[in-house]
Design a protein around this motif. Structure first.
Motif: not given
Length: 159
Positions: A64-88
């Protein structure tokens, strides 16, 4: 007894060899730093590709759209974490490469200073009649600019 020209030739050759060794050390440091950056970028690309595959599979399986939104947020946070790790990691690579260049610079500067000192010592030990032509030879490239400066200075001093 070794002649003056042989002493200067040996000392000059030692300075030249020290410069070649120095250039080789800098190239090796640059290649090592470049290899670390390349490894970091390849690892980041692999990680990003694997994460994108997982994210796509999860987003496609959303019911459903609610689950899609939650997964999208989680994946965005993981992407931000990967970017931070790459920067370090990139910062660490840059810092290590800088330290390697600094170490090479210090070592090569000391070696070049020693070799140049040996060249000067060979010149100091030479008899005076041999040093004067050598000294004049060294002054030749700089004599014309000095003469122009002196003429210009004297012309302005007279005004």
């Amino acid at each position: 007894m070794v002649s003056f020209s042989e002493q200067v030739s040996r000392a000059s050759l030692a300075v030249y060899e020290a410069q070649l060794i120095s250039a080789q050390a800098f190239v090796e440091a640059a290649i090592a730093g470049g290899a670390r950056v390349l490894d970091l970028n390849l690892d980041a690309a692999r990680t990003t590709l694997a994460a994108a595959t997982v994210a796509n599979n999860q987003l496609l399986s959303a019911k459903d759209p609610q689950e899609l939104l939650q997964l999208s947020r989680a994946q965005s946070q993981l992407a931000i974490d990967r970017i931070g790790s790459y920067g370090r990691q990139a910062k660490d690579v840059a810092h290590e490469t800088h330290e390697n260049f600094s170490a090479v610079t210090k070592g090569e500067f000391a070696a070049a200073h020693q070799k140049f000192g040996e060249l000067l010592q060979a010149v100091k030990e030479a008899p005076l009649p041999l040093v004067i032509p050598f000294n004049n030879f060294l002054k030749t490239p700089f004599s014309k600019p000095d003469e122009g400066y002196d003429k210009n200075k004297n012309r302005h001093a007279g005004n």
